[in-house]
Design an enzyme around this catalytic site. Structure first.
Site, PDB file in Angstrom:
ATOM      1  N   ASN A  54       0.832  -1.201   0.000  1.00  0.00           N
ATOM      2  CA  ASN A  54       0.000   0.000   0.000  1.00  0.00           C
ATOM      3  C   ASN A  54       0.868   1.253   0.000  1.00  0.00           C
ATOM      4  O   ASN A  54       1.912   1.310   0.652  1.00  0.00           O
ATOM      5  CB  ASN A  54      -1.020   0.004   1.148  1.00  0.00           C
ATOM      6  CG  ASN A  54      -0.428  -0.205   2.527  1.00  0.00           C
ATOM      7  OD1 ASN A  54       0.540  -0.916   2.694  1.00  0.00           O
ATOM      8  ND2 ASN A  54      -1.023   0.424   3.516  1.00  0.00           N
ATOM      9  N   GLU A  98       0.243   5.248   0.444  1.00  0.00           N
ATOM     10  CA  GLU A  98      -0.743   6.263   0.813  1.00  0.00           C
ATOM     11  C   GLU A  98      -0.297   7.668   0.401  1.00  0.00           C
ATOM     12  O   GLU A  98       0.874   7.895   0.100  1.00  0.00           O
ATOM     13  CB  GLU A  98      -0.965   6.214   2.329  1.00  0.00           C
ATOM     14  CG  GLU A  98      -1.535   4.880   2.789  1.00  0.00           C
ATOM     15  CD  GLU A  98      -1.734   4.798   4.293  1.00  0.00           C
ATOM     16  OE1 GLU A  98      -2.336   3.811   4.737  1.00  0.00           O
ATOM     17  OE2 GLU A  98      -1.279   5.707   5.020  1.00  0.00           O
ATOM     18  N   GLU A 132      -2.880  -4.834  -3.175  1.00  0.00           N
ATOM     19  CA  GLU A 132      -3.357  -5.732  -4.229  1.00  0.00           C
ATOM     20  C   GLU A 132      -3.267  -5.052  -5.586  1.00  0.00           C
ATOM     21  O   GLU A 132      -2.819  -5.634  -6.573  1.00  0.00           O
ATOM     22  CB  GLU A 132      -4.810  -6.146  -3.965  1.00  0.00           C
ATOM     23  CG  GLU A 132      -5.012  -6.902  -2.666  1.00  0.00           C
ATOM     24  CD  GLU A 132      -5.379  -5.987  -1.496  1.00  0.00           C
ATOM     25  OE1 GLU A 132      -4.799  -4.881  -1.379  1.00  0.00           O
ATOM     26  OE2 GLU A 132      -6.239  -6.387  -0.693  1.00  0.00           O
ATOM     27  N   CYS A 144     -10.313  -5.431   0.214  1.00  0.00           N
ATOM     28  CA  CYS A 144     -11.456  -4.525   0.301  1.00  0.00           C
ATOM     29  C   CYS A 144     -12.325  -4.688  -0.956  1.00  0.00           C
ATOM     30  O   CYS A 144     -11.954  -5.390  -1.905  1.00  0.00           O
ATOM     31  CB  CYS A 144     -10.988  -3.076   0.458  1.00  0.00           C
ATOM     32  SG  CYS A 144     -10.321  -2.353  -1.060  1.00  0.00           S
ATOM     33  N   CYS A 162     -10.688  -3.769  -4.388  1.00  0.00           N
ATOM     34  CA  CYS A 162      -9.653  -4.747  -4.751  1.00  0.00           C
ATOM     35  C   CYS A 162     -10.281  -6.066  -5.180  1.00  0.00           C
ATOM     36  O   CYS A 162      -9.766  -6.750  -6.068  1.00  0.00           O
ATOM     37  CB  CYS A 162      -8.673  -4.948  -3.602  1.00  0.00           C
ATOM     38  SG  CYS A 162      -7.550  -3.543  -3.377  1.00  0.00           S
TER      39      CYS A 162
HETATM   40 ZN   LIG Z   1      -8.133  -2.714  -1.398  1.00  0.00          ZN
END
Ligand SMILES: [Zn+2]
Length: 153
Positions: A60, A62, A72, A104, A107
């Site tokens: 990830n 950010e 992902e 999530c 994803c």
């Molecule tokens: Zn996600």
């Protein structure tokens, strides 16, 4: 009226040692990728690794306006820019938690897209920093009644 019941089969592995070698390696690559996460806002690091005729890692990333990329997606996009988008067969996702983390919603939709391109169910491995690993075959169980490419034809 009739009812349909959709079920999800999750294989639970109590340790990495129980997994086939390639899947254990994929999780280890996802763990390694987690180390490269940029997560100063959530402080929740996630790593992912995709098997597509080679391994593509992601983590990830950010931003201060909260529109970063999930692990992902960065892994899936890595495979895509190597022209392997339609060859993805497995994805491993590892988070900073004591229990396996799951992808999530957006994803899951990304995984749906590449699974449809591949033409066969993708193995989805989910893990935390320690403990059990969850294994699901195909995105259908995680994204039931999904909207996909076939709906646009
Ligand atoms: Zn996600």
């Amino acid at each position: 009226m009739r009812e349909e019941i959709h079920t999800l089969k999750v294989e639970v592995f109590d340790s990495l040692d129980e997994l086939p070698e390639d899947e254990r390696g994929l999780i280890e690559q996802a763990m390694r990728a987690k180390g490269f996460a940029y997560a100063p806002y959530s402080n929740f690091k996630v790593g992912a690794a995709v098997l597509a005729g080679g391994i593509f890692r992601g983590s990830n990333q950010e931003t201060a306006v909260y529109n970063g990329s999930h692990a992902e997606r960065t892994a899936l996009d890595g495979a895509a820019v190597a022209d392997r988008k339609n060859r993805i067969s497995k994805i491993a996702i590892v988070g900073d938690s004591d229990v396996p983390i799951t992808p999530c919603g957006p994803c899951r939709q990304d995984i749906k897209e590449v699974e449809d391109l591949a033409g066969s169910p993708i193995v989805i491995l989910m893990a935390g920093s320690k403990g059990a690993v969850w294994r699901v075959l195909g995105i259908d169980g995680l994204l039931p009644l999904a909207f996909g490419p076939a709906n646009l034809k």
